[in-house]
Design an enzyme around this catalytic site. Structure first.
Site, PDB file in Angstrom:
ATOM      1  N   HIS A 373       0.810  -1.237   0.000  1.00 57.50           N
ATOM      2  CA  HIS A 373       0.000   0.000   0.000  1.00 57.50           C
ATOM      3  C   HIS A 373       0.831   1.270   0.000  1.00 57.50           C
ATOM      4  O   HIS A 373       0.286   2.344   0.249  1.00 57.50           O
ATOM      5  CB  HIS A 373      -0.925   0.045   1.213  1.00 57.50           C
ATOM      6  CG  HIS A 373      -1.950  -1.030   1.249  1.00 57.50           C
ATOM      7  ND1 HIS A 373      -3.235  -0.856   0.785  1.00 57.50           N
ATOM      8  CD2 HIS A 373      -1.892  -2.299   1.694  1.00 57.50           C
ATOM      9  CE1 HIS A 373      -3.925  -1.968   0.956  1.00 57.50           C
ATOM     10  NE2 HIS A 373      -3.127  -2.873   1.512  1.00 57.50           N
ATOM     11  N   LYS A 564      -8.801  13.661   4.873  1.00 53.02           N
ATOM     12  CA  LYS A 564      -7.879  12.522   4.834  1.00 53.02           C
ATOM     13  C   LYS A 564      -6.862  12.733   5.940  1.00 53.02           C
ATOM     14  O   LYS A 564      -6.805  13.819   6.526  1.00 53.02           O
ATOM     15  CB  LYS A 564      -7.181  12.440   3.475  1.00 53.02           C
ATOM     16  CG  LYS A 564      -6.576  13.775   3.022  1.00 53.02           C
ATOM     17  CD  LYS A 564      -5.890  13.686   1.676  1.00 53.02           C
ATOM     18  CE  LYS A 564      -6.835  13.699   0.497  1.00 53.02           C
ATOM     19  NZ  LYS A 564      -6.771  12.548  -0.337  1.00 53.02           N
ATOM     20  N   ARG A 565      -6.039  11.721   6.250  1.00 56.47           N
ATOM     21  CA  ARG A 565      -4.981  11.918   7.238  1.00 56.47           C
ATOM     22  C   ARG A 565      -4.129  13.133   6.848  1.00 56.47           C
ATOM     23  O   ARG A 565      -3.954  13.422   5.661  1.00 56.47           O
ATOM     24  CB  ARG A 565      -4.097  10.670   7.324  1.00 56.47           C
ATOM     25  CG  ARG A 565      -4.746   9.496   8.022  1.00 56.47           C
ATOM     26  CD  ARG A 565      -5.090   9.781   9.463  1.00 56.47           C
ATOM     27  NE  ARG A 565      -3.916   9.855  10.300  1.00 56.47           N
ATOM     28  CZ  ARG A 565      -3.586   8.969  11.225  1.00 56.47           C
ATOM     29  NH1 ARG A 565      -4.368   7.925  11.454  1.00 56.47           N
ATOM     30  NH2 ARG A 565      -2.502   9.115  11.949  1.00 56.47           N
ATOM     31  N   LYS A 570       0.427  14.523   1.267  1.00 56.84           N
ATOM     32  CA  LYS A 570      -0.945  14.784   0.812  1.00 56.84           C
ATOM     33  C   LYS A 570      -1.184  16.274   0.561  1.00 56.84           C
ATOM     34  O   LYS A 570      -2.194  16.667   0.004  1.00 56.84           O
ATOM     35  CB  LYS A 570      -1.955  14.244   1.827  1.00 56.84           C
ATOM     36  CG  LYS A 570      -1.903  12.715   1.965  1.00 56.84           C
ATOM     37  CD  LYS A 570      -2.895  12.211   3.004  1.00 56.84           C
ATOM     38  CE  LYS A 570      -2.738  10.736   3.342  1.00 56.84           C
ATOM     39  NZ  LYS A 570      -3.377   9.844   2.339  1.00 56.84           N
ATOM     40  N   THR A 672      -8.705   6.405  -1.669  1.00 54.73           N
ATOM     41  CA  THR A 672     -10.052   5.845  -1.802  1.00 54.73           C
ATOM     42  C   THR A 672     -11.091   6.914  -1.509  1.00 54.73           C
ATOM     43  O   THR A 672     -12.225   6.833  -1.990  1.00 54.73           O
ATOM     44  CB  THR A 672     -10.264   4.641  -0.862  1.00 54.73           C
ATOM     45  OG1 THR A 672      -9.726   4.968   0.421  1.00 54.73           O
ATOM     46  CG2 THR A 672      -9.566   3.402  -1.386  1.00 54.73           C
ATOM     47  N   LYS A 676     -14.923   8.028  -3.101  1.00 52.64           N
ATOM     48  CA  LYS A 676     -16.142   8.304  -2.327  1.00 52.64           C
ATOM     49  C   LYS A 676     -16.731   9.665  -2.707  1.00 52.64           C
ATOM     50  O   LYS A 676     -17.949   9.820  -2.826  1.00 52.64           O
ATOM     51  CB  LYS A 676     -15.834   8.261  -0.821  1.00 52.64           C
ATOM     52  CG  LYS A 676     -15.414   6.864  -0.353  1.00 52.64           C
ATOM     53  CD  LYS A 676     -14.754   6.887   1.022  1.00 52.64           C
ATOM     54  CE  LYS A 676     -13.955   5.605   1.233  1.00 52.64           C
ATOM     55  NZ  LYS A 676     -13.067   5.659   2.417  1.00 52.64           N
TER      56      LYS A 676
HETATM   57  C1  F58 Z   1      -3.172   3.687   2.330  1.00 53.05           C
HETATM   58  N1  F58 Z   1      -2.228   3.296   3.335  1.00 53.05           N
HETATM   59  C2  F58 Z   1      -2.522   4.437   1.182  1.00 53.05           C
HETATM   60  N2  F58 Z   1      -1.615   2.890   5.524  1.00 53.05           N
HETATM   61  O1  F58 Z   1      -1.820   5.559   1.669  1.00 53.05           O
HETATM   62  C3  F58 Z   1      -3.621   4.879   0.214  1.00 53.05           C
HETATM   63  O2  F58 Z   1      -3.071   5.502  -0.894  1.00 53.05           O
HETATM   64  C4  F58 Z   1      -4.432   3.674  -0.221  1.00 53.05           C
HETATM   65  O3  F58 Z   1      -5.557   4.068  -0.950  1.00 53.05           O
HETATM   66  C5  F58 Z   1      -4.919   2.887   0.984  1.00 53.05           C
HETATM   67  O4  F58 Z   1      -3.832   2.541   1.827  1.00 53.05           O
HETATM   68  C6  F58 Z   1      -5.636   1.617   0.595  1.00 53.05           C
HETATM   69  O5  F58 Z   1      -4.884   0.882  -0.313  1.00 53.05           O
HETATM   70  C7  F58 Z   1      -2.559   3.341   4.639  1.00 53.05           C
HETATM   71  O6  F58 Z   1      -3.660   3.712   5.000  1.00 53.05           O
HETATM   72  C8  F58 Z   1      -1.713   2.935   6.876  1.00 53.05           C
HETATM   73  O7  F58 Z   1      -2.588   3.555   7.439  1.00 53.05           O
HETATM   74  C9  F58 Z   1      -0.647   2.170   7.650  1.00 53.05           C
HETATM   75  C10 F58 Z   1      -1.044   1.979   9.090  1.00 53.05           C
HETATM   76  C11 F58 Z   1       0.035   1.262   9.880  1.00 53.05           C
HETATM   77  C12 F58 Z   1       1.368   1.941   9.801  1.00 53.05           C
HETATM   78  C13 F58 Z   1       1.747   2.162   8.368  1.00 53.05           C
HETATM   79  C14 F58 Z   1       0.684   2.878   7.557  1.00 53.05           C
END
Ligand code: F58
Length: 830
Positions: A373, A564-565, A570, A672, A676
């Site tokens: 990811h 978003k985060r 970002k 994602t 939405k």
């Molecule tokens: C996200 N990763 C990607 N990781 O940033 C985003 O582009 C993608 O759409 C999504 O995954 C789904 O594929 C993400 O959310 C985390 O939150 C991890 C949590 C644990 C530590 C490392 C990051």
């Protein structure tokens, strides 16, 4: 309603108060649950009592489907998908289950008959915040689609007692509060004390000869505790399939140690319990991995071993020989957090099941598939060897052995290239030694996939390039998707109703059917209804903003949203630079004509991520000045919605006009939220990053606001010696913006508060904000012009929705089923 359906509904009424689907039966069931489960009657019931009575009423209606599903799976022994994920963000369950059961109207009426409002009760539900962001939410969308497509699946994870922190905003700053989501109890979960496994940790390994004289290894742990299963039913849409979300909760192995207690060591006995329970106590709130955090590695091992032991238990009940384990289960690793599973399955097969190495490795390699990811190299997980050795000594031995055999293969392939061997090794030996989890996942999996076309291509060219050279056939792309049940039907019922009236209800289970909307894109009556729906959602969000932020916003203004985060890549600060640009334009020319805009932000910053927290301060600080300035006169408003979550997302996506997807190209794996927003008729302003590329391809370049450098241009700019300072000096509008932020205007005269942000921009700017600034502003100006032409904007909005079929997680899951898991539907009859 069709007669047949009505008949079915009244038939089930007669059958049971627990299963009936008519208004009357639901009302009686609600009162029954209120009385017999909560011990309350309506007049004295608290909001929580009422919410729970409702949740139990709906849960009752899932249970016979759940039982029927288990029976079907037992009888037909279907090939089963196991999804391993350290995070899940399912959002509130009740509303979604109502939608999937198709009894929302009946329930609403049943409650109205008692003077109760369904939405008020639903709002009472605490959501399980068991994830950080996109990755956890994707896992939840996948559960919905797996059940809807009638695939036998179990989703395994951790039942954190405290989920992602609650974000409060005090004086413009993020303050974290613990998320005690279980405080009022969780009606959706069922604890299964009899499904529990030992989890070992620490200690050492020993060799011994078994009865047949064969040399074996025994792990003598330093400590042992238990993981107990806590199950949540996951119902599909318009089907009877109810799959399982099985989360593990840590408990002390012997419970209370009475021996220690008798010897007077009361605290020692209690502490053992406390220590083990800390393992599933809290979710790590960082959106980057915690390298070297002992508890984090423990959490990963904990849920992985419980899940694999559970699969082996289920497998043994089928009577199949172990060599066929991978024919029964396909196990997906959601990023590297569960990658320890490769070593753990080997350990279980070797040490517990006494398989030979080659046979065990054959099974293991055919069991796992790995989804990546992220492309950010700093986000790739690795564990220091000493830590790994102290916690999981047997796993480390196994990993060394896997690696030795793997590197032998690599040497045969690249006999004269030691660089390959170093780079492909599971152990990083370039400095202090680490276990590289992505390497372990790649070696132990038969398939490796990225989450959008661009991301999958860049994976092959950058972080996983050597693995691609070695095993090109393992690499695939599976572009992400989101569930239209939660993100359209549940959160935007007005839109869903209009869609169904216009094109029928097929779209709910086949989102490509939305294409039929295209013929309405220019229809004035349809356009008007479209606008009314958007306006109604915007008014509702305005009320929320007023309540939560105290800011008055105008639903007629353009809602420009970034939710978003908070992360530098970002580029929330690029958005802020635009806001300050508009503000400056007004200050320079107070009479200037401007499309009125409301800028809405939402998102959490990792508690230890100083720059992200400073971004939140800057957004709020700019908002404070802009919102109060009489000269702005309603042309600009800025609101930061606190505690963005799945639940708050329901109110945000449908209300947006413009969706900001402005990450530096090449950094966002997929995104994602972009899907939405677009599904709810927002237009996107975005870079060619992640799934934006494919969204633009689908909706058409005319219906997407594109700007910025491409991923290749980003790389080139950085390698050619990027000089943000020159860009700052060469663009007067930009210079004025940066200088204004540095002037102290937004920080009560404090020149230093936002200094780190500015220094970073002018000195390094690793995410190329300044390089993209001019293009971004020009593109935003185009947006402002387009928004004034309501008919054109509405047409674009309709076309966005019409062309979003590809981004249903049903499509994504169908591809995983076909290309990776090789599973077929296992329908459930009642
Ligand atoms: C996200 N990763 C990607 N990781 O940033 C985003 O582009 C993608 O759409 C999504 O995954 C789904 O594929 C993400 O959310 C985390 O939150 C991890 C949590 C644990 C530590 C490392 C990051």
């Amino acid at each position: 309603m069709a007669e047949k359906e009505q008949a079915a509904k009244s038939k089930s009424d007669n059958e049971s108060i627990r299963t009936g689907l008519s208004e009357n039966s639901i009302r009686l069931a609600f009162l029954d649950n209120l009385f017999y489960v909560q011990g309350r009657f309506l007049e004295v019931a608290s909001p929580n009592d009422k919410y729970k009575a409702l949740a139990y009423t709906i849960r009752d209606r899932l249970l016979h489907r759940w039982v029927a599903t288990v029976r079907t799976y037992q009888q037909t022994n279907p090939r089963t998908v196991c999804y391993l994920s350290a995070e899940y963000l399912p959002g509130p369950y009740t509303g979604n289950n109502l939608i999937n059961l198709g009894i929302e109207d009946e329930t609403r009426k049943a409650l109205a008959g008692l003077g109760l409002d369904l939405d008020e009760l639903l709002a009472h539900e605490e959501e399980p915040g068991l994830g950080n962001g996109g990755l956890g939410r994707l896992a939840a969308c996948f559960m919905d689609s797996l059940a809807t497509l009638q695939i036998a699946a179990v989703s395994y994870g951790i039942r954190y007692e405290f989920g992602i922190f609650k974000q409060l905003i005090h004086n413009g700053e993020q303050v974290e509060a613990t998320d005690n989501w279980l405080h009022y109890g969780n009606p959706w979960e069922v604890r299964r004390p009899n499904i529990s496994y030992d989890v070992k940790l620490g200690g050492h390994t020993e060799q011994y000869a078994d009865d047949t004289g064969r040399l074996r290894v025994r792990w003598v742990p330093g400590e042992t505790f238990h993981g107990v299963a806590i199950d949540t039913p996951i119902l599909g849409h318009n089907v009877n399939t109810v799959n399982l979300l099985r989360l593990w909760s840590a408990e002390a192995a012997e419970g209370f140690d009475f021996h220690a207690f008798n010897q007077g060591d009361y605290y020692g006995a209690v502490m053992r319990e406390v220590r083990s329970e800390t393992i599933s106590k809290v979710l790590y709130p960082n959106d980057e991995p915690e390298i070297g955090k002992r508890l984090r590695l423990l959490q990963q091992h904990f849920f992985v071993t419980c899940s694999l032991q559970d699969m082996l238990r289920i497998f043994h009940s089928t009577g199949m020989p172990l060599e066929r384990f991978h024919e029964k289960f396909s196990v997906q690793l959601n990023d590297t957090h569960p990658a320890i599973a490769v070593a753990e399955l080997m350990r279980l097969l070797l040490d517990k099941e006494h398989m030979a190495w080659d046979a065990a490795w054959q099974v293991t390699r055919n069991t796992f598939a790995y989804t990546n990811h992220t492309l950010l190299p700093e986000a790739l997980e690795k564990w220091p060897i000493p830590l790994f050795h102290a916690l999981l000594p047997r796993h480390l031995e196994i990993i060394f052995e896997i690696n030795a055999r793997h590197l032998d293969e690599v040497r045969v392939r690249y006999p004269f290239d030691s660089g390959y061997v170093e780079r492909l090794s599971i152990i990083d030996e370039s400095g202090p030694r680490y276990v590289r989890m992505a390497h372990l996942a790649c070696v132990g999996s038969f398939a490796i996939n990225g989450v959008a076309e661009l991301h999958s291509r860049l994976l092959k060219e950058t972080v996983l390039r050597d693995f691609y050279d070695l095993w090109p056939q393992k690499f695939q792309n599976k572009t992400n998707g989101v569930t239209p049940r939660r993100f359209m039907m549940l959160s935007n019922p007005g839109l869903a109703k209009l869609l169904t009236e216009s094109i029928g209800s097929d779209w709910e289970n086949d989102l490509s059917k939305l294409r039929a909307l295209e013929e309405y894109a220019d229809d004035p009556t349809f356009q008007q209804r479209w606008q009314e729906i958007k306006r109604e959602r915007k008014s509702a969000l305005a009320a929320t903003i007023k309540k939560l932020c105290g800011v008055e916003v105008d639903p007629a203004s353009l809602y420009d949203v970034q939710a978003k985060r908070i992360h530098e890549y970002k580029r929330q600060h690029l958005n802020v630079l635009h806001i300050v640009t508009l503000y400056n334009r007004i200050k320079c020319n107070p009479a200037i004509e401007m499309t009125p805009r409301t800028f809405i932000f939402g998102g959490k910053a990792a508690p230890g991520y100083a720059m992200a927290k400073l971004m939140i301060r800057l957004i709020n600080a700019v908002g404070d000045v802009v919102n109060r300035d009489p000269e702005v006169a309603g042309r600009l408003k800025v609101a930061f919605l606190p505690n963005f979550s799945v639940k708050y997302g329901h109110g945000v996506y449908p209300a947006a006009d413009l969706s900001q997807q402005i990450s530096t190209a090449g950094k966002e794996a997929s995104g994602t939220g972009n899907m939405k927003f677009s599904m709810n008729g927002a237009l996107t302003i975005g870079t060619l990053d992640g799934a934006n590329v494919e969204i633009r391809e689908e909706v058409g370049a005319d219906n997407f606001f594109l700007f910025g450098l491409t991923a290749e241009e980003v790389e080139r700019t950085l390698t050619n010696g990027y000089r943000p300072w020159d860009i700052y000096n060469g663009n007067p509008e930009l210079k004025r913006v940066v200088d204004l932020i540095g002037s102290g205007l937004f920080s009560h005269g404090d020149h230093n508060l936002f200094r780190p942000l500015i220094d970073n921009l002018l000195g390094h700017d690793p995410y190329l904000l300044l390089a993209d600034y001019a293009a971004y502003i020009a593109c935003q100006d185009e947006v402002s012009v387009a928004y004034r032409d309501t008919a054109r904007w509405t047409r674009m909005s309709i076309l966005n929705v019409a062309r979003m079929g590809k981004f249903s997680s049903d499509r994504t899951i169908a591809e995983y089923c076909r290309d990776i898991w090789r599973v077929k539907p296992a329908p459930v009859e009642l």
